[in-house]
Design a protein around this motif. Structure first.
Motif, PDB file in Angstrom:
ATOM      1  N   GLU A 253       0.818  -1.208   0.000  1.00 38.47           N
ATOM      2  CA  GLU A 253       0.000   0.000   0.000  1.00 38.47           C
ATOM      3  C   GLU A 253       0.854   1.260   0.000  1.00 38.47           C
ATOM      4  OE1 GLU A 253      -3.196   0.447  -0.457  1.00 38.47           O
ATOM      5  OE2 GLU A 253      -3.338  -1.716  -0.798  1.00 38.47           O
ATOM      6  N   GLN A 254       2.026   1.208   0.646  1.00 39.46           N
ATOM      7  CA  GLN A 254       2.887   2.382   0.650  1.00 39.46           C
ATOM      8  C   GLN A 254       3.299   2.770  -0.768  1.00 39.46           C
ATOM      9  OE1 GLN A 254       3.022  -0.127   2.618  1.00 39.46           O
ATOM     10  NE2 GLN A 254       3.224   0.527   4.745  1.00 39.46           N
ATOM     11  N   TYR A 255       3.547   1.766  -1.601  1.00 40.51           N
ATOM     12  CA  TYR A 255       3.924   2.042  -2.990  1.00 40.51           C
ATOM     13  C   TYR A 255       2.731   2.632  -3.749  1.00 40.51           C
ATOM     14  CZ  TYR A 255       6.236   1.353  -7.496  1.00 40.51           C
ATOM     15  OH  TYR A 255       6.810   1.550  -8.718  1.00 40.51           O
ATOM     16  N   ARG A 256       1.543   2.090  -3.510  1.00 38.72           N
ATOM     17  CA  ARG A 256       0.364   2.607  -4.208  1.00 38.72           C
ATOM     18  C   ARG A 256       0.078   4.054  -3.814  1.00 38.72           C
ATOM     19  NH1 ARG A 256      -1.386  -2.767  -3.122  1.00 38.72           N
ATOM     20  NH2 ARG A 256      -1.729  -3.959  -5.054  1.00 38.72           N
ATOM     21  N   ARG A 257       0.279   4.384  -2.518  1.00 36.08           N
ATOM     22  CA  ARG A 257       0.035   5.759  -2.084  1.00 36.08           C
ATOM     23  C   ARG A 257       0.995   6.737  -2.740  1.00 36.08           C
ATOM     24  NH1 ARG A 257      -1.231   3.418   3.102  1.00 36.08           N
ATOM     25  NH2 ARG A 257       0.935   3.637   3.776  1.00 36.08           N
ATOM     26  N   ALA A 258       2.183   6.270  -3.093  1.00 39.19           N
ATOM     27  CA  ALA A 258       3.146   7.146  -3.742  1.00 39.19           C
ATOM     28  C   ALA A 258       2.739   7.469  -5.176  1.00 39.19           C
ATOM     29  CB  ALA A 258       4.529   6.511  -3.720  1.00 39.19           C
ATOM     30  N   TYR A 259       1.910   6.614  -5.790  1.00 34.11           N
ATOM     31  CA  TYR A 259       1.458   6.822  -7.168  1.00 34.11           C
ATOM     32  C   TYR A 259      -0.071   6.831  -7.202  1.00 34.11           C
ATOM     33  CZ  TYR A 259       6.259   5.695  -8.578  1.00 34.11           C
ATOM     34  OH  TYR A 259       7.611   5.677  -8.744  1.00 34.11           O
ATOM     35  N   PRO A 260      -0.706   7.850  -6.676  1.00 34.26           N
ATOM     36  CA  PRO A 260      -2.181   7.836  -6.606  1.00 34.26           C
ATOM     37  C   PRO A 260      -2.854   7.824  -7.971  1.00 34.26           C
ATOM     38  CG  PRO A 260      -1.305   9.997  -5.991  1.00 34.26           C
ATOM     39  CD  PRO A 260      -0.130   9.079  -6.088  1.00 34.26           C
ATOM     40  N   THR A 261      -2.186   8.360  -9.014  1.00 34.68           N
ATOM     41  CA  THR A 261      -2.838   8.425 -10.318  1.00 34.68           C
ATOM     42  C   THR A 261      -2.930   7.063 -10.994  1.00 34.68           C
ATOM     43  OG1 THR A 261      -0.719   8.946 -11.376  1.00 34.68           O
ATOM     44  CG2 THR A 261      -2.091  10.801 -10.657  1.00 34.68           C
ATOM     45  N   ALA A 278       0.339   3.982 -18.936  1.00 33.04           N
ATOM     46  CA  ALA A 278      -0.801   4.596 -18.241  1.00 33.04           C
ATOM     47  C   ALA A 278      -0.360   5.795 -17.416  1.00 33.04           C
ATOM     48  CB  ALA A 278      -1.483   3.557 -17.352  1.00 33.04           C
ATOM     49  N   ALA A 279       0.818   5.695 -16.767  1.00 33.53           N
ATOM     50  CA  ALA A 279       1.321   6.823 -15.979  1.00 33.53           C
ATOM     51  C   ALA A 279       1.600   8.024 -16.864  1.00 33.53           C
ATOM     52  CB  ALA A 279       2.585   6.402 -15.233  1.00 33.53           C
ATOM     53  N   ALA A 280       2.168   7.772 -18.066  1.00 37.35           N
ATOM     54  CA  ALA A 280       2.439   8.873 -18.985  1.00 37.35           C
ATOM     55  C   ALA A 280       1.154   9.515 -19.474  1.00 37.35           C
ATOM     56  CB  ALA A 280       3.267   8.353 -20.161  1.00 37.35           C
ATOM     57  N   GLU A 281       0.168   8.697 -19.790  1.00 36.03           N
ATOM     58  CA  GLU A 281      -1.092   9.219 -20.299  1.00 36.03           C
ATOM     59  C   GLU A 281      -1.878   9.975 -19.245  1.00 36.03           C
ATOM     60  OE1 GLU A 281      -2.959   5.755 -21.751  1.00 36.03           O
ATOM     61  OE2 GLU A 281      -1.825   5.683 -23.649  1.00 36.03           O
ATOM     62  N   ARG A 282      -1.666   9.622 -17.983  1.00 39.56           N
ATOM     63  CA  ARG A 282      -2.409  10.268 -16.896  1.00 39.56           C
ATOM     64  C   ARG A 282      -1.657  11.458 -16.287  1.00 39.56           C
ATOM     65  NH1 ARG A 282      -5.058   5.141 -13.532  1.00 39.56           N
ATOM     66  NH2 ARG A 282      -6.059   4.153 -15.341  1.00 39.56           N
ATOM     67  N   GLY A 283      -0.625  11.912 -16.985  1.00 39.62           N
ATOM     68  CA  GLY A 283       0.036  13.132 -16.525  1.00 39.62           C
ATOM     69  C   GLY A 283       1.420  12.930 -15.991  1.00 39.62           C
ATOM     70  N   GLY A 284       1.934  11.710 -15.998  1.00 42.10           N
ATOM     71  CA  GLY A 284       3.278  11.485 -15.465  1.00 42.10           C
ATOM     72  C   GLY A 284       4.378  11.881 -16.426  1.00 42.10           C
TER      73      GLY A 284
END
Length: 871
Positions: A253-261, A278-284
């Motif tokens: 969960e700690q890893y997921r909280r670091a990448y909320p998008t 997906a991270a790039a498309e969502r603004g990363g």
């Protein structure tokens, strides 16, 4: 002749071999038919009576039959030989098949079984008995349906039972039980149905295997998997594991909280490339190039496992990101939250810029700090773990030597258990702060209680200990005294809570009664009833006033010069409904009760400076105690005298001033007070009554009333002859006649303009009538906020403010602060039913403010305002 006879020509002519679609006739059949034809001719001759048919015909027939018989015997021999060869071949194949079956059975890890059409066991192989180490029937029962007791899940058994009852094949029926050696066993059974030539169900043939080890291994694997996932979720760092083919295996969960998008995509089975895209498309991704190229570049870096990098992720926090290869070709990625570290680095950068400025300031303040240390009220000592190297003046005063004389001496010599304390303080030099209490032993033998704080310091470039000494000897003594007064404080807290609201009601009752008393000609106001109402309100206030006295929470003593004789006479009317029918109340003249060695005065001159409310309550408590002491009835006597006590009295009460005292004695005809408890009757909460019949506060309040008035109370009489409680109050001269409600003017013929603030409507109406009767102009407000509005509306043209202390929205103190900002010279009179001395001090700290306790009489209110306006 029967055709079945072996000598019949059909039987000897040759064999009839069955073939597809019918039979094949023997090769000698034509000869046989020719013979039969000749035989028929002979028969015909015989039938006609002709004889002597040719011998050659007979011989021909006989030879044909012989030839057919020989050929038949040869065919039978050949067929027999072939049958024997086939039989030998079949027996060999059967033996080979049996051997193969035995080999398969021996090599199989399980066992075999067979049931009939009724599902009862026909065969259970020996291997099952070897596995169970007992008779299989004791575990498996007699029928396949008995396995229900060994299946844990009822729904699972219901499915298998349906298959068994329908005669369908089944696989991996799992049963579990405890073996004879205490081991838990898990077995799996599979079977196929057996049917006859007509398709009828004949039973089952099946096998079984021991799945215990497999099941235990699976349970252990699941447990270890849960432990690993729990451990990974418990660490503070973000953790993710990818397989060799780039698929996500584990993510906490700690890893997921670091990448909320992209938290919703971080699930097992997702590829790293898919997550990156997906991270790039969502603004990363904020670059200008192709997203695909960026994904490829990032994927390459992911596979190369480069050195850790710091970056701010989509949750806005800073992380140190590190990637490591696993032994199987996968990748572990770890995120360490370094936000606080980054913040600290930024702070340090700013501090570095300010450090140079601070150095100069430190040099300038060094002398100032030295002065502060020397003048500090706390003892300050620097100890280098071997001797005292510095001590300020306060430390020298605490330890009993001059400051310069302390330097170089051992610290242990000034402390009780000094060696052990030195070892404790020494740990502070390493950064471990210590706080403790200990006793200091001064050279003159005096012992002082110290509170010591030890922290790290530097002396001569070496670690040392800074000791701050706080002398708490007096504080501990006061705390001990406060603990002994704990019960009295409990009553004080209770009194403080009820006093305000209760006194508000008493103010309204007493105030309206006094207004009615001033207009006896008004037919709507009956003077006698109003007087009794006023008296009742004063008596009702007795309890709160008494509790406030004993809890030290009354602003003032609220004492006044009281005529004792009328007060005692009025007590008869008040006691009448409270005493039982068998008890008479007798009020006696002072001369009749005079003692021989006490100078006497007429009781009509008996005046004392006392709170009339608390005095009424004290006399009421004594009267009720007398009533309880006479359950069978008797006479309760209240006697009043003015006398000068003898020397023995003042010897018993050394704090009292000599002179005339008003003595009020309350006597009963009960059994008296036992000698064993005479010294305890004045203690709070002490009572001889059964639970629910008394609180033990009555005599304690009587004692407090006497102390408040500067007098004393004594128990007279002997056990068995009733009890007499004598209340002694210092006698004073009668007061001057009251001035009445003279007009309250601020100038010649001009009445004062008053801002009246109170949240109780009845209290506010009473105060308004009093002020208006004195010629004042009154503007009302129900709380502090409304009072500010009225103040602004009137342009601040008020001569004084009369305000309650406790009010909703804005209390009296807050109102006073707000008005002070508008007019610092505006007089304010506070009215309260409850306020501690500390609160009262805060309210009246500024000149032009006074505080009066509720209930307040009209004369007292107007006199307080006159005093304020005269300042």
């Amino acid at each position: 002749m029967d055709v079945a006879d072996t000598d019949h020509p059909l039987r000897t002519a040759g064999t009839v071999e069955p073939v597809a679609g019918g039979f094949r006739l023997p090769a000698s059949l034509p000869g046989l038919l020719a013979g039969l034809a000749g035989f028929g001719t002979l028969a015909g001759l015989a039938a006609t009576g002709q004889a002597g048919w040719p011998v050659a015909g007979a011989l021909t027939l006989a030879g044909g039959l012989a030839l057919w018989s020989a050929r038949r015997a040869g065919g039978n021999a050949a067929a027999l030989a072939r049958s024997e060869a086939a039989l030998r071949q079949a027996r060999g194949e059967l033996a080979e098949t049996q051997a193969r079956a035995r080999d398969f059975t021996a090599a199989s890890p399980g066992w075999f079984w067979e049931t009939g059409a009724d599902h009862r066991y026909l065969t259970l192989s020996d291997r099952l008995g070897t596995l169970l180490r007992c008779d299989p029937g004791s575990v498996f029962g007699e029928s396949l349906l008995d396995l229900a007791a060994l299946v844990d899940d009822e729904a699972t058994w219901a499915e298998y039972r349906a298959d068994i009852e329908a005669g369908r094949p089944f696989r991996d029926l799992e049963v579990s039980f405890e073996g004879v050696d205490g081991r838990d066993l898990v077995l799996r059974l599979s079977a196929v149905p057996v049917r006859d030539a007509d398709g009828r169900f004949c039973g089952y043939r099946g096998c079984g295997v021991d799945a215990t080890a497999e099941t235990l291994a699976l349970v252990e694997a699941h447990f270890m998997q849960a432990v690993v996932h729990d451990a990974i979720d418990s660490v503070s760092e973000g953790f993710v594991l990818f397989s060799a083919d780039g698929r996500l295996l584990i993510c906490n969960e700690q890893y997921r909280r670091a990448y909320p998008t992209i938290a919703d995509l971080l699930t097992p089975g997702r590829s790293f490339a898919e997550i990156l895209r997906a991270a790039a498309e969502r603004g990363g991704y904020e670059g200008e190039g192709d997203i695909g190229s960026w994904v490829e570049q990032r994927l390459t870096r992911h596979l190369q496992h480069s050195a850790p990098v710091d970056g701010r992720l989509s949750d806005g926090r800073w992380y140190r990101i590190s990637e490591h290869a696993t032994g199987t070709g996968g990748v572990v990625k770890i995120l360490m939250d370094i936000t606080e570290l980054k913040t600290r680095e930024e702070e340090l950068a700013g501090q570095t810029a300010r450090l140079k400025q601070t150095v100069t300031a430190l040099r300038e303040s060094e002398l100032r700090y030295r002065q502060l240390v020397e003048l500090a009220p706390y003892g300050i000592v620097i100890w280098d773990r071997s001797a005292i190297r510095f001590a300020n003046g306060a430390a020298a005063a605490i330890l009993g030597l001059a400051a310069d004389a302390l330097e170089g001496l051992s610290l242990a010599g000034f402390l009780e258990n000094g060696n052990a304390l030195e070892a404790t303080f020494a740990a502070a030099a390493e950064g471990e702060e210590r706080r403790l209490e200990c006793d200091a032993l001064r050279p003159d033998g005096e012992r002082r209680r110290l509170e010591v704080a030890a922290s790290a310091a530097i002396h001569g470039g070496e670690p040392a200990v800074l000791l701050v000494l706080n002398d708490i000897t007096d504080r501990r003594r006061v705390e001990g005294e406060l603990q002994r007064a704990q019960k009295m404080e409990a009553v004080g807290r209770m009194a403080g809570g009820i006093a305000h609201e209760f006194n508000n009601m008493l103010t309204a009752i007493g105030g309206f009664a006094r207004l009615a008393e001033r207009n006896p000609a008004d037919p709507d106001r009956v003077l006698t009833c109003v007087q009794e109402i006023a008296k009742a309100s004063e008596r009702a206030a007795a309890l709160t006033g008494q509790l406030l006295d004993f809890s030290h929470r009354r602003v003032t003593d609220e004492r006044e010069v009281v005529a004792i004789a009328p007060l005692v006479r009025d007590l008869r009317v008040f006691l009448k409904p409270l005493l039982s029918a068998g008890i008479d109340v007798e009020i006696r003249d002072g001369a009749k009760e005079a003692q021989r060695d006490i100078a006497q005065d007429t009781h009509q001159d008996a005046h004392a400076l006392v709170n009339p409310v608390t005095l009424n309550q004290a006399l009421l408590n004594l009267a009720l105690n007398g009533r309880d002491a006479m359950p069978d009835g008797g006479t309760l006597t209240i006697a009043l005298t003015v006398e000068t006590p003898d020397d023995a009295f003042f010897a018993r009460h050394r704090g009292l001033k000599r002179g005339r005292y008003v003595a009020i004695r309350v006597s009963d005809q009960g059994g008296g007070v036992p000698a064993a408890i005479r010294d305890r009757i004045w203690e709070p909460f002490f009572t001889t009554k059964e639970p629910g019949k008394g609180t033990g506060l009555g005599l304690w309040m009587v004692y407090g009333t006497a102390q408040q008035a500067g007098g004393a109370v004594e128990l007279e009489g002997e056990e068995g002859h009733g009890a007499t409680f004598a209340l002694f109050l210092p006698a004073v001269d009668p007061p001057a006649a009251p001035a009445g409600l003279d007009p309250l003017n601020v100038a010649e013929g001009e009445g004062a303009v008053i801002l009246l603030v109170d949240d109780e409507d009845s209290v506010r109406r009473y105060l308004r009538l009093v002020l208006e009767e004195a010629g004042c102009t009154v503007v009302e407000a129900s709380d502090g906020r409304e009072a500010l509005e009225r103040y602004e509306e009137a342009g601040g043209l008020f001569d004084a403010v009369v305000s309650d202390v406790s009010m909703p929205r804005m209390n009296g103190l807050e109102l006073a602060r707000a008005l002070e900002a508008r007019n610092q010279l505006l007089p304010i009179l506070f009215l309260t039913g409850y306020a501690s001395r500390e609160t009262a001090a805060g309210l009246t700290a500024q000149e032009g403010r006074q505080i009066v306790m509720k209930p307040v009489a009209p004369e007292r209110l107007l006199q307080a305002l006159r005093d304020l306006l005269a300042l």
